[in-house]
Design an enzyme around this catalytic site. Sequence first.
Site, PDB file in Angstrom:
ATOM      1  N   ASP A   3      22.833 -26.687 -14.906  1.00  0.00           N
ATOM      2  CA  ASP A   3      23.511 -27.408 -16.002  1.00  0.00           C
ATOM      3  C   ASP A   3      23.587 -26.384 -17.138  1.00  0.00           C
ATOM      4  OD1 ASP A   3      24.436 -30.302 -16.782  1.00  0.00           O
ATOM      5  OD2 ASP A   3      23.325 -29.612 -18.530  1.00  0.00           O
TER       6      ASP A   3
ATOM      7  N   LYS B 178      17.599 -35.767 -13.844  1.00  0.00           N
ATOM      8  CA  LYS B 178      17.944 -34.637 -14.715  1.00  0.00           C
ATOM      9  C   LYS B 178      16.650 -34.020 -15.209  1.00  0.00           C
ATOM     10  CE  LYS B 178      21.673 -32.681 -16.339  1.00  0.00           C
ATOM     11  NZ  LYS B 178      23.043 -32.709 -15.762  1.00  0.00           N
TER      12      LYS B 178
HETATM   13  P1  NDP Z   1      27.019 -23.376 -19.404  1.00  0.00           P
HETATM   14  O1  NDP Z   1      25.683 -23.092 -19.950  1.00  0.00           O
HETATM   15  O2  NDP Z   1      27.574 -22.537 -18.315  1.00  0.00           O
HETATM   16  O3  NDP Z   1      28.084 -23.358 -20.582  1.00  0.00           O
HETATM   17  C1  NDP Z   1      27.948 -24.198 -21.678  1.00  0.00           C
HETATM   18  C2  NDP Z   1      29.011 -23.850 -22.693  1.00  0.00           C
HETATM   19  O4  NDP Z   1      29.022 -24.844 -23.707  1.00  0.00           O
HETATM   20  C3  NDP Z   1      28.768 -22.536 -23.369  1.00  0.00           C
HETATM   21  O5  NDP Z   1      29.998 -21.972 -23.748  1.00  0.00           O
HETATM   22  C4  NDP Z   1      27.945 -22.972 -24.575  1.00  0.00           C
HETATM   23  O6  NDP Z   1      28.009 -22.079 -25.650  1.00  0.00           O
HETATM   24  C5  NDP Z   1      28.595 -24.274 -24.930  1.00  0.00           C
HETATM   25  N1  NDP Z   1      27.612 -25.126 -25.589  1.00  0.00           N
HETATM   26  C6  NDP Z   1      26.409 -25.485 -25.113  1.00  0.00           C
HETATM   27  N2  NDP Z   1      25.767 -26.239 -25.990  1.00  0.00           N
HETATM   28  C7  NDP Z   1      26.581 -26.342 -27.040  1.00  0.00           C
HETATM   29  C8  NDP Z   1      26.473 -27.006 -28.278  1.00  0.00           C
HETATM   30  N3  NDP Z   1      25.355 -27.688 -28.626  1.00  0.00           N
HETATM   31  N4  NDP Z   1      27.521 -26.940 -29.125  1.00  0.00           N
HETATM   32  C9  NDP Z   1      28.649 -26.236 -28.791  1.00  0.00           C
HETATM   33  N5  NDP Z   1      28.787 -25.572 -27.629  1.00  0.00           N
HETATM   34  C10 NDP Z   1      27.775 -25.640 -26.776  1.00  0.00           C
HETATM   35  O7  NDP Z   1      26.990 -24.904 -18.961  1.00  0.00           O
HETATM   36  P2  NDP Z   1      27.983 -25.699 -18.009  1.00  0.00           P
HETATM   37  O8  NDP Z   1      29.357 -25.160 -18.103  1.00  0.00           O
HETATM   38  O9  NDP Z   1      27.342 -25.806 -16.703  1.00  0.00           O
HETATM   39  O10 NDP Z   1      27.935 -27.163 -18.662  1.00  0.00           O
HETATM   40  C11 NDP Z   1      28.876 -27.607 -19.640  1.00  0.00           C
HETATM   41  C12 NDP Z   1      28.901 -29.125 -19.661  1.00  0.00           C
HETATM   42  O11 NDP Z   1      29.305 -29.606 -18.369  1.00  0.00           O
HETATM   43  C13 NDP Z   1      27.575 -29.821 -19.956  1.00  0.00           C
HETATM   44  O12 NDP Z   1      27.835 -31.021 -20.646  1.00  0.00           O
HETATM   45  C14 NDP Z   1      27.039 -30.146 -18.565  1.00  0.00           C
HETATM   46  O13 NDP Z   1      26.132 -31.209 -18.591  1.00  0.00           O
HETATM   47  C15 NDP Z   1      28.338 -30.525 -17.880  1.00  0.00           C
HETATM   48  N6  NDP Z   1      28.334 -30.470 -16.425  1.00  0.00           N
HETATM   49  C16 NDP Z   1      27.989 -29.343 -15.742  1.00  0.00           C
HETATM   50  C17 NDP Z   1      28.053 -29.325 -14.375  1.00  0.00           C
HETATM   51  C18 NDP Z   1      27.756 -28.092 -13.590  1.00  0.00           C
HETATM   52  O14 NDP Z   1      27.925 -28.130 -12.360  1.00  0.00           O
HETATM   53  N7  NDP Z   1      27.340 -26.985 -14.182  1.00  0.00           N
HETATM   54  C19 NDP Z   1      28.422 -30.518 -13.602  1.00  0.00           C
HETATM   55  C20 NDP Z   1      28.849 -31.624 -14.413  1.00  0.00           C
HETATM   56  C21 NDP Z   1      28.775 -31.590 -15.763  1.00  0.00           C
HETATM   57  P3  NDP Z   1      26.730 -21.147 -26.014  1.00  0.00           P
HETATM   58  O15 NDP Z   1      26.831 -19.989 -25.087  1.00  0.00           O
HETATM   59  O16 NDP Z   1      26.928 -20.811 -27.438  1.00  0.00           O
HETATM   60  O17 NDP Z   1      25.501 -21.989 -25.780  1.00  0.00           O
HETATM   61  O1  2IT Z   2      25.834 -33.021 -14.696  1.00  0.00           O
HETATM   62  C1  2IT Z   2      25.943 -32.692 -13.479  1.00  0.00           C
HETATM   63  O2  2IT Z   2      26.521 -33.417 -12.672  1.00  0.00           O
HETATM   64  C2  2IT Z   2      25.376 -31.410 -13.061  1.00  0.00           C
HETATM   65  N1  2IT Z   2      24.881 -30.673 -13.902  1.00  0.00           N
HETATM   66  C3  2IT Z   2      25.374 -31.034 -11.620  1.00  0.00           C
HETATM   67  C4  2IT Z   2      24.246 -31.684 -10.889  1.00  0.00           C
HETATM   68  C5  2IT Z   2      24.046 -31.252  -9.464  1.00  0.00           C
HETATM   69  O3  2IT Z   2      23.044 -31.687  -8.908  1.00  0.00           O
HETATM   70  O4  2IT Z   2      24.853 -30.503  -8.911  1.00  0.00           O
END
Ligand code: NDP
Ligand code: 2IT
Length: 445
Positions: free
Chosen positions: A164, A124
């Site tokens: 992420d 990460k």
């Molecule tokens: P994005 O940046 O696309 O979206 C994140 C969302 O969560 C936004 O709406 C953001 O709001 C909100 N958010 C972020 N930080 C906070 C916080 N501290 N408190 C409240 N709301 C918050 O990220 P992703 O959708 O990609 O990721 C979301 C989650 O999923 C994370 O935990 C990530 O690690 C996990 N994840 C992502 C993957 C991926 O493929 N993208 C894969 C597996 C897991 P704001 O706009 O206000 O920041």
């Molecule tokens: O938390 C996760 O699994 C991710 N943000 C995706 C990682 C990846 O390499 O696709």
Amino acid sequence: MNAAKVVEDLQRRFPNEPEYIQAVSQVLGTIEEEYNKHPEFEKTNLVERLCIPDRVISFRVTWVNDKGEVKTNFGYRIQHNNVIGPYKGGIRFHSSVNLGILKFLAFEQTFKNSLTTLPMGGAKGGSDFSPRGKSDGEVMRFCQAFMNELYRHIGPDVDVPAGDIGVGGREVAYMFGQYKKLTHEWSGVFTGKGREFGGSLIRPEATGYGDVYFLQEMLKTKNDTVAGKTVLISGAGNVAQYACEKCIQLGAKVLTMSDSDGYIYDPDGIDRAKLDYIMELKNVERGRIKEYVEEYPTAVYHAGEKPWNEKADIALPCATQNEINGDAAKALVANGVIAVAEGANMPSTPEAVKTFQDAKILYSPGKASNAGGVAVSGLEMSQNSERLSWTAEEVDKKLHDIMVNIHENCVKYGTEADGYVNYVKGANVAGFMKVAKAMMAQGIY
Ligand code: NDP
Ligand code: 2IT
């Protein structure tokens, strides 16, 4: 191994990394029994070698904003473990990023990637840079500055980053472009790339879709389905949007979405047209979720709150770590929630996890139910290696099969004496055993 003792020791050595300690503590607590059936593990101090990352890379990132001011952020890459494949995991840009958070994410990623069955190690990275409020030019210059340091530590067979929080298609493309410029080489060094340059179909959808596929499997164990259920979703980013899309496709009614400033509640449900509005708002205009209620006045915006006090059948936390605390979990259970499938990484605190499990509801940890994202990243790596691209249907089917397989493994390793499936234990033991066996085979180094 005495899990409590190992955790205590790590806490003493890394006192300022609470999320890392939280993640390690949860994994060790659930694998202790299995670990102790293998004296060869303890003989080689496998637990310590597994918990402490292979490598922590940290660097300064200096860039110039639109006003001509020179700004400095820090950058990190945690290469946790590469016994089953190249280091693999996302990059997070958010003001809250620190070493402990990235260490917890890299640790979790190692087990998650193992669960996918694909050959990927765990990593990460990230920065305390926040893309929020920054111009496109500023984001590009930051991504380039970040890559000026990171490029020497990654590679298609070494370490393959992806998105992420705060890192989506735009940021991946800028970083990929800079990597290519610096190395003079086109390679599949990133996943989540644009479709025109090697990105896999369904990668944007994969985490959210996979979360709902996993939810379907959990409900199946109770002869139930997603159709007709009410759903609370947190977040409004990549994972939340596609979890919402799949829920709509399957006939569920999504009541909430959120960002870090608050949440919206739509009593009529977020339908396709409303989700299209959210996607445009978040991905193109880069606006805030509160603007939803100006467009759809029957919805209500709750500033500074999370959606967990609302009544619904299902909760899909898709924003960030520790967003469901013990009280929020109690409220969900009191309101009759039947399933919680984590889309985010570690969104439930230990108290929340205990509350769900004591109530014997269906509860899956992120490393199981959000593994679809990295799984399709693995499929993107395969397609890049063979210089081919697969159809959306092919990728979606593989994603679905992987989620079904992860669910089966959770049931296999996590079913308790009374028949309750402890998905935390199941995912941790299944993910751990593969990594442990590979570590044992490869010797002590
Ligand atoms: P994005 O940046 O696309 O979206 C994140 C969302 O969560 C936004 O709406 C953001 O709001 C909100 N958010 C972020 N930080 C906070 C916080 N501290 N408190 C409240 N709301 C918050 O990220 P992703 O959708 O990609 O990721 C979301 C989650 O999923 C994370 O935990 C990530 O690690 C996990 N994840 C992502 C993957 C991926 O493929 N993208 C894969 C597996 C897991 P704001 O706009 O206000 O920041
Ligand atoms: O938390 C996760 O699994 C991710 N943000 C995706 C990682 C990846 O390499 O696709």
